[in-house]
Write an enzyme that holds these catalytic residues in place. Structure first.
Site, short mmCIF file in Angstrom:
data_model
loop_
_atom_site.label_atom_id
_atom_site.label_comp_id
_atom_site.label_asym_id
_atom_site.label_seq_id
_atom_site.Cartn_x
_atom_site.Cartn_y
_atom_site.Cartn_z
N TYR A 208 15.57 35.47 80.71
CA TYR A 208 16.95 35.67 80.30
C TYR A 208 17.66 34.33 80.40
O TYR A 208 17.19 33.38 81.02
CB TYR A 208 17.62 36.78 81.13
CG TYR A 208 17.18 38.13 80.63
CD1 TYR A 208 17.85 38.76 79.59
CD2 TYR A 208 16.04 38.72 81.14
CE1 TYR A 208 17.41 39.97 79.08
CE2 TYR A 208 15.59 39.94 80.64
CZ TYR A 208 16.28 40.55 79.61
OH TYR A 208 15.83 41.74 79.10
N TYR B 191 19.81 41.97 71.79
CA TYR B 191 20.53 40.69 71.81
C TYR B 191 20.35 39.88 70.53
O TYR B 191 20.95 38.82 70.39
CB TYR B 191 20.05 39.83 72.99
CG TYR B 191 20.24 40.48 74.33
CD1 TYR B 191 21.51 40.66 74.86
CD2 TYR B 191 19.15 40.91 75.08
CE1 TYR B 191 21.69 41.25 76.10
CE2 TYR B 191 19.32 41.50 76.31
CZ TYR B 191 20.58 41.67 76.82
OH TYR B 191 20.76 42.25 78.04
N ASN C 60 19.96 32.89 81.98
CA ASN C 60 20.23 32.23 83.26
C ASN C 60 18.99 31.60 83.89
O ASN C 60 19.11 30.88 84.88
CB ASN C 60 20.85 33.22 84.25
CG ASN C 60 22.16 33.77 83.76
OD1 ASN C 60 22.67 33.39 82.71
ND2 ASN C 60 22.73 34.67 84.52
N HIS D 213 25.59 34.95 72.06
CA HIS D 213 24.83 34.24 73.08
C HIS D 213 23.46 33.79 72.54
O HIS D 213 22.84 32.90 73.10
CB HIS D 213 24.64 35.15 74.30
CG HIS D 213 24.86 34.48 75.61
ND1 HIS D 213 25.50 33.27 75.78
CD2 HIS D 213 24.52 34.88 76.87
CE1 HIS D 213 25.54 32.97 77.07
NE2 HIS D 213 24.95 33.92 77.75
N ASN E 3 25.35 29.13 82.02
CA ASN E 3 24.28 29.35 82.99
C ASN E 3 22.90 28.95 82.49
O ASN E 3 22.04 28.57 83.27
CB ASN E 3 24.29 30.79 83.48
CG ASN E 3 25.48 31.07 84.38
OD1 ASN E 3 25.90 30.21 85.14
ND2 ASN E 3 26.03 32.26 84.29
#
Length: 185
Positions: free
Chosen positions: A64, A14, A66, A19, A112
């Site tokens: 993560y 990631y 969320n 994101h 989120n």
């Protein structure tokens, strides 16, 4: 003491994704001010240092996206930092890559990570710096888009955005938030 949180997902896959622009902003801010992100507890990696004469903690939650609130709440409690002394930096699909926007409060807007923060901090009055990542071109789905790395053609713009985010986060330390919004929005 101030706290600046960048939202993202942990893990090498990631690292340079849309994101994770919040993580990239924290890394740039830490580098600019010589703050090492070497502490690891409260489900986060973080570092403390001085910016403009004020003690600051820079945070990247290791949950993560969320579940970001699970990392931030205990850290704020440990350092006794009030929610009004927190700035959260994260990606925004509704802004193009070169745009950013400061907000003093509001709903999660479908994000989120922000939803988790609102839930764990018990308020929507969380100061935010939203960094545009743009909407995906058809037929790419949103979930795939935000987890894609930035294209080579976007790197120059990305570096300008990160540089601007460092300036904004630095000014957050000693500037009333309304004045900050008036200056940068």
């Amino acid at each position: 003491m101030k706290c600046i949180v960048g939202l993202g997902n942990p893990g090498a896959k990631y690292t340079n994704t849309r994101h994770n622009i919040g993580f990239l902003a924290i890394d740039a801010l830490a580098k600019e001010h010589g703050i090492k992100l070497t502490e690891s507890k409260f489900k986060a990696v973080f570092g403390t240092g001085m910016i403009k004469g004020e003690r600051v903690v820079l945070v990247k939650p290791l949950t993560y996206m969320n579940l970001s609130g699970e990392a931030v709440r205990p850290l704020l409690d440990f350092y006794k930092i009030a929610v009004e002394d927190v700035l959260v930096i994260y990606d925004d699909l509704d802004l193009p890559l070169e745009k950013m926007r400061l907000r003093s409060k509001g709903s999660a807007g479908g994000h989120n990570g922000v939803k988790s923060l609102i839930q764990h901090l018990g308020t929507q009055d969380i100061k935010r710096l939203k960094l545009g990542v743009g909407r995906p071109p058809a037929p790419i789905q949103v979930i795939d888009w935000v987890l894609m790395p930035f294209a080579k053609s976007e790197q120059t713009t990305l570096q300008h955005v990160l540089s601007d985010s460092v300036n904004i986060a630095t000014d957050f330390i000693d500037t009333p938030f309304l004045a900050l919004m008036n200056r940068y929005n």
